[in-house]
Motif scaffolding. Structure first.
Motif, PDB file in Angstrom:
ATOM      1  N   PRO A  75      53.902  72.088  34.339  1.00  0.00           N
ATOM      2  CA  PRO A  75      55.483  71.578  33.627  1.00  0.00           C
ATOM      3  C   PRO A  75      55.678  73.300  34.909  1.00  0.00           C
ATOM      4  O   PRO A  75      56.244  73.321  35.042  1.00  0.00           O
ATOM      5  CB  PRO A  75      54.732  72.126  31.996  1.00  0.00           C
ATOM      6  CG  PRO A  75      54.148  71.631  32.101  1.00  0.00           C
ATOM      7  CD  PRO A  75      52.985  71.121  32.627  1.00  0.00           C
ATOM      8  N   SER A  76      54.322  74.199  35.171  1.00  0.00           N
ATOM      9  CA  SER A  76      54.457  74.900  36.488  1.00  0.00           C
ATOM     10  C   SER A  76      54.895  74.724  37.282  1.00  0.00           C
ATOM     11  O   SER A  76      55.219  75.639  38.347  1.00  0.00           O
ATOM     12  CB  SER A  76      52.901  76.047  36.396  1.00  0.00           C
ATOM     13  OG  SER A  76      52.034  75.069  36.979  1.00  0.00           O
ATOM     14  N   ILE A  77      54.911  73.888  38.046  1.00  0.00           N
ATOM     15  CA  ILE A  77      55.395  73.239  39.041  1.00  0.00           C
ATOM     16  C   ILE A  77      56.805  73.599  39.440  1.00  0.00           C
ATOM     17  O   ILE A  77      57.273  73.844  40.248  1.00  0.00           O
ATOM     18  CB  ILE A  77      55.358  71.583  39.474  1.00  0.00           C
ATOM     19  CG1 ILE A  77      53.848  71.595  39.584  1.00  0.00           C
ATOM     20  CG2 ILE A  77      55.633  71.199  40.893  1.00  0.00           C
ATOM     21  CD1 ILE A  77      53.520  69.568  39.441  1.00  0.00           C
ATOM     22  N   PHE A  78      57.552  73.489  37.988  1.00  0.00           N
ATOM     23  CA  PHE A  78      59.208  73.826  38.125  1.00  0.00           C
ATOM     24  C   PHE A  78      59.225  75.175  37.552  1.00  0.00           C
ATOM     25  O   PHE A  78      61.002  75.216  36.631  1.00  0.00           O
ATOM     26  CB  PHE A  78      60.093  72.736  37.230  1.00  0.00           C
ATOM     27  CG  PHE A  78      59.647  71.263  37.872  1.00  0.00           C
ATOM     28  CD1 PHE A  78      60.686  70.843  39.264  1.00  0.00           C
ATOM     29  CD2 PHE A  78      58.822  70.387  38.150  1.00  0.00           C
ATOM     30  CE1 PHE A  78      60.331  69.676  39.128  1.00  0.00           C
ATOM     31  CE2 PHE A  78      58.793  69.018  38.171  1.00  0.00           C
ATOM     32  CZ  PHE A  78      59.497  68.323  38.974  1.00  0.00           C
ATOM     33  N   ILE A  82      56.532  80.819  40.065  1.00  0.00           N
ATOM     34  CA  ILE A  82      55.986  79.941  41.222  1.00  0.00           C
ATOM     35  C   ILE A  82      56.644  79.189  42.795  1.00  0.00           C
ATOM     36  O   ILE A  82      56.574  79.013  43.044  1.00  0.00           O
ATOM     37  CB  ILE A  82      55.155  78.936  40.209  1.00  0.00           C
ATOM     38  CG1 ILE A  82      54.767  79.642  39.432  1.00  0.00           C
ATOM     39  CG2 ILE A  82      54.103  77.894  41.030  1.00  0.00           C
ATOM     40  CD1 ILE A  82      53.818  78.722  38.002  1.00  0.00           C
ATOM     41  N   ILE A  83      57.687  79.037  42.207  1.00  0.00           N
ATOM     42  CA  ILE A  83      58.263  78.567  43.278  1.00  0.00           C
ATOM     43  C   ILE A  83      58.928  79.328  44.521  1.00  0.00           C
ATOM     44  O   ILE A  83      59.013  78.782  45.504  1.00  0.00           O
ATOM     45  CB  ILE A  83      60.082  77.966  42.794  1.00  0.00           C
ATOM     46  CG1 ILE A  83      59.702  76.369  42.137  1.00  0.00           C
ATOM     47  CG2 ILE A  83      60.724  76.869  44.578  1.00  0.00           C
ATOM     48  CD1 ILE A  83      60.593  75.427  41.221  1.00  0.00           C
ATOM     49  N   ILE A  84      59.238  80.706  43.915  1.00  0.00           N
ATOM     50  CA  ILE A  84      59.705  81.681  44.780  1.00  0.00           C
ATOM     51  C   ILE A  84      58.160  81.637  45.291  1.00  0.00           C
ATOM     52  O   ILE A  84      58.247  82.663  47.074  1.00  0.00           O
ATOM     53  CB  ILE A  84      60.263  82.541  44.508  1.00  0.00           C
ATOM     54  CG1 ILE A  84      61.674  81.958  43.527  1.00  0.00           C
ATOM     55  CG2 ILE A  84      60.063  83.815  44.844  1.00  0.00           C
ATOM     56  CD1 ILE A  84      62.187  83.182  42.525  1.00  0.00           C
ATOM     57  N   ALA A  85      56.732  82.359  44.625  1.00  0.00           N
ATOM     58  CA  ALA A  85      56.025  82.347  45.519  1.00  0.00           C
ATOM     59  C   ALA A  85      56.293  81.184  46.197  1.00  0.00           C
ATOM     60  O   ALA A  85      55.657  82.222  47.520  1.00  0.00           O
ATOM     61  CB  ALA A  85      55.310  82.837  44.237  1.00  0.00           C
ATOM     62  N   SER A  86      56.080  80.620  46.722  1.00  0.00           N
ATOM     63  CA  SER A  86      55.193  79.189  47.191  1.00  0.00           C
ATOM     64  C   SER A  86      56.611  78.102  47.442  1.00  0.00           C
ATOM     65  O   SER A  86      55.745  77.559  46.184  1.00  0.00           O
ATOM     66  CB  SER A  86      53.909  78.941  47.425  1.00  0.00           C
ATOM     67  OG  SER A  86      52.994  78.167  48.261  1.00  0.00           O
ATOM     68  N   ALA A 109      64.159  74.847  47.945  1.00  0.00           N
ATOM     69  CA  ALA A 109      63.733  75.337  47.191  1.00  0.00           C
ATOM     70  C   ALA A 109      63.604  76.673  46.287  1.00  0.00           C
ATOM     71  O   ALA A 109      63.261  76.714  45.119  1.00  0.00           O
ATOM     72  CB  ALA A 109      61.536  74.385  46.914  1.00  0.00           C
ATOM     73  N   SER A 110      63.299  76.883  47.103  1.00  0.00           N
ATOM     74  CA  SER A 110      63.359  79.091  47.335  1.00  0.00           C
ATOM     75  C   SER A 110      64.440  79.238  46.861  1.00  0.00           C
ATOM     76  O   SER A 110      65.275  80.325  45.614  1.00  0.00           O
ATOM     77  CB  SER A 110      62.643  79.262  47.893  1.00  0.00           C
ATOM     78  OG  SER A 110      63.082  80.764  47.899  1.00  0.00           O
ATOM     79  N   ALA A 111      65.732  78.993  47.360  1.00  0.00           N
ATOM     80  CA  ALA A 111      66.738  79.000  47.440  1.00  0.00           C
ATOM     81  C   ALA A 111      67.259  79.067  45.583  1.00  0.00           C
ATOM     82  O   ALA A 111      68.197  80.013  45.085  1.00  0.00           O
ATOM     83  CB  ALA A 111      67.619  78.671  48.294  1.00  0.00           C
ATOM     84  N   ILE A 112      67.540  77.951  45.284  1.00  0.00           N
ATOM     85  CA  ILE A 112      67.667  77.657  43.825  1.00  0.00           C
ATOM     86  C   ILE A 112      66.592  78.184  42.695  1.00  0.00           C
ATOM     87  O   ILE A 112      67.545  78.312  41.674  1.00  0.00           O
ATOM     88  CB  ILE A 112      67.749  75.879  43.595  1.00  0.00           C
ATOM     89  CG1 ILE A 112      68.865  75.135  42.220  1.00  0.00           C
ATOM     90  CG2 ILE A 112      66.363  75.246  43.535  1.00  0.00           C
ATOM     91  CD1 ILE A 112      69.984  76.029  42.223  1.00  0.00           C
TER      92      ILE A 112
END
Length: 199
Positions: A75-78, A82-86, A109-112
């Motif tokens: 679940p951490s994928i979403f 974590i998305i912002i970090a990488s 991905a980072s923006a949303i």
């Protein structure tokens, strides 16, 4: 070249709607089950997966079932932090590394994720930040340059409402049916749409 003049035949629309309704009744909804299959995820999880992946679906190639399976395994994928970090790791984790426009995908991905983070709420609750008005959210998603154009915003919001994830919303009548080459073919073949010059 003169523009094509399209005309919508309301009577044919009603006939097609009746036929689809009959199919739904006869199959107890099974004919359309794949479209609305949430793969066992809870509403908050469905919203999270859809919100962070809808802007990556450049040509209708992303299947929710595959994304749901990846969420189930990790679940951490979403997770927005974590998305912002990488964002590159997110693109890899959802299986998009070998797809085109990886730089753009990473940016979106980072923006949303940052967009949701700024509202300090889970994706499922972001509609509350817009007074439960989906037309306001739709416009905000389009305007903030996070990879959501008209079609992606409409499809994401439609899913949230039709699946019952967002209830008692306002402005749903402003959400359009996302048209693409396939829906146009169906519309022309069934006579829903006619043109001044036969296509």
């Amino acid at each position: 070249h003169k523009p094509q003049h399209f005309k919508i035949n309301d009577e044919v629309c009603e006939h097609v709607a009746d036929a689809l309704h009959d199919i739904y009744i006869l199959t107890e909804g099974k004919a359309f089950s794949e479209i609305w299959d949430t793969c066992g995820l809870a509403n908050e999880q469905v919203c999270r997966v859809r919100m962070f992946s809808a802007n990556q679906d450049f040509r209708g190639s992303l299947k929710f079932g595959s994304l749901a399976k990846r969420y189930g395994s990790d679940p951490s994928i979403f997770d927005e932090d974590i998305i912002i970090a990488s964002s590159e790791k997110f693109i890899s984790a959802v299986g998009l590394t070998d797809r085109s426009q990886s730089d753009k995908r990473s940016k979106y991905a980072s923006a949303i994720a940052s967009y949701v983070k700024n509202y300090d709420c889970a994706p499922i609750d972001i509609i509350k930040c817009f007074d439960n008005d989906v037309s306001k959210l739709r416009q905000a998603l389009i305007d903030c340059n996070v990879g959501y154009g008209n079609k992606k915003a409409d499809m994401f919001i439609r899913d949230m409402v039709v699946l019952g994830i967002w209830n008692n919303v306002k402005g749903f009548e402003s959400i359009d049916v996302a048209s693409d080459i396939n829906t146009m073919k169906v519309a022309l073949r069934t006579g829903i749409i006619t043109t001044a010059i036969p296509l």
